[in-house]
Design a protein around this motif. Sequence first.
Motif, PDB file in Angstrom:
ATOM      1  N   HIS A  33       0.865  -1.167   0.000  1.00 39.21           N
ATOM      2  CA  HIS A  33       0.000   0.000   0.000  1.00 39.21           C
ATOM      3  C   HIS A  33       0.897   1.210   0.000  1.00 39.21           C
ATOM      4  O   HIS A  33       1.561   1.495   0.994  1.00 39.21           O
ATOM      5  CB  HIS A  33      -0.922  -0.052   1.218  1.00 39.21           C
ATOM      6  N   GLU A  81      -3.501   1.067  -3.604  1.00 36.07           N
ATOM      7  CA  GLU A  81      -3.174  -0.294  -4.029  1.00 36.07           C
ATOM      8  C   GLU A  81      -3.990  -0.608  -5.266  1.00 36.07           C
ATOM      9  O   GLU A  81      -5.051  -0.030  -5.498  1.00 36.07           O
ATOM     10  CB  GLU A  81      -3.466  -1.314  -2.914  1.00 36.07           C
ATOM     11  N   HIS A  88     -10.918  -7.373   0.278  1.00 31.35           N
ATOM     12  CA  HIS A  88     -10.228  -7.677   1.524  1.00 31.35           C
ATOM     13  C   HIS A  88     -10.287  -6.468   2.449  1.00 31.35           C
ATOM     14  O   HIS A  88     -10.521  -5.349   2.017  1.00 31.35           O
ATOM     15  CB  HIS A  88      -8.780  -8.126   1.281  1.00 31.35           C
ATOM     16  N   HIS A  90      -8.365  -4.569   6.090  1.00 27.96           N
ATOM     17  CA  HIS A  90      -6.994  -4.289   6.532  1.00 27.96           C
ATOM     18  C   HIS A  90      -6.880  -4.191   8.043  1.00 27.96           C
ATOM     19  O   HIS A  90      -7.807  -3.776   8.719  1.00 27.96           O
ATOM     20  CB  HIS A  90      -6.518  -2.961   5.927  1.00 27.96           C
ATOM     21  N   GLU A 101      -3.526  -7.805   5.326  1.00 29.53           N
ATOM     22  CA  GLU A 101      -4.797  -7.933   4.622  1.00 29.53           C
ATOM     23  C   GLU A 101      -5.506  -9.177   5.110  1.00 29.53           C
ATOM     24  O   GLU A 101      -4.867 -10.197   5.356  1.00 29.53           O
ATOM     25  CB  GLU A 101      -4.540  -8.037   3.111  1.00 29.53           C
TER      26      GLU A 101
HETATM   27 ZN   LIG Z   1      -5.008  -4.050   0.660  1.00 31.31          ZN
END
Ligand SMILES: [Zn+2]
Length: 135
Positions: A33, A81, A88, A90, A101
């Motif tokens: 990220h 990202e 997903h 975080h 993730e």
């Molecule tokens: Zn991510």
Amino acid sequence: MTNENQELKKAGLKVTLPRVKILQILEGSEGSHLSADDVYRKLLDQGEDVGLATVYRVLTQFESAGLVMRHHFEAGTAVFEIAQEEHHDHMICLDTGTVIEFFDPIIEQRQKEIAAEHGYEIEDHNLILYVKPKA
Ligand SMILES: [Zn+2]
């Protein structure tokens, strides 16, 4: 034609050198990220002459085109990202800044149910857990 060129065209963006380079950087660091500053520094390392303002502009264009996702893990800092098919969430370690993730079907299901109980359906969601290593 390279992958990056195809992806840019598919997203309705003209192929330009800064766009290709920035997309390559984001794709080359999957699972990470990156802030605009991180991307800018990687471009410098590669000897690319792309200004920070251009990096910001391109990342915003990528976000609008659905190529990348923007997150605010820390107040005031955006990280980007590559947009992935699979959703997903975080987890951020407050000690080290490590980004983890994860995906949990029960959490996903409960969120849908909670929204439905209020008469809504989820358009999008963003769940961030701020964590510390277990003592
Ligand atoms: Zn991510």
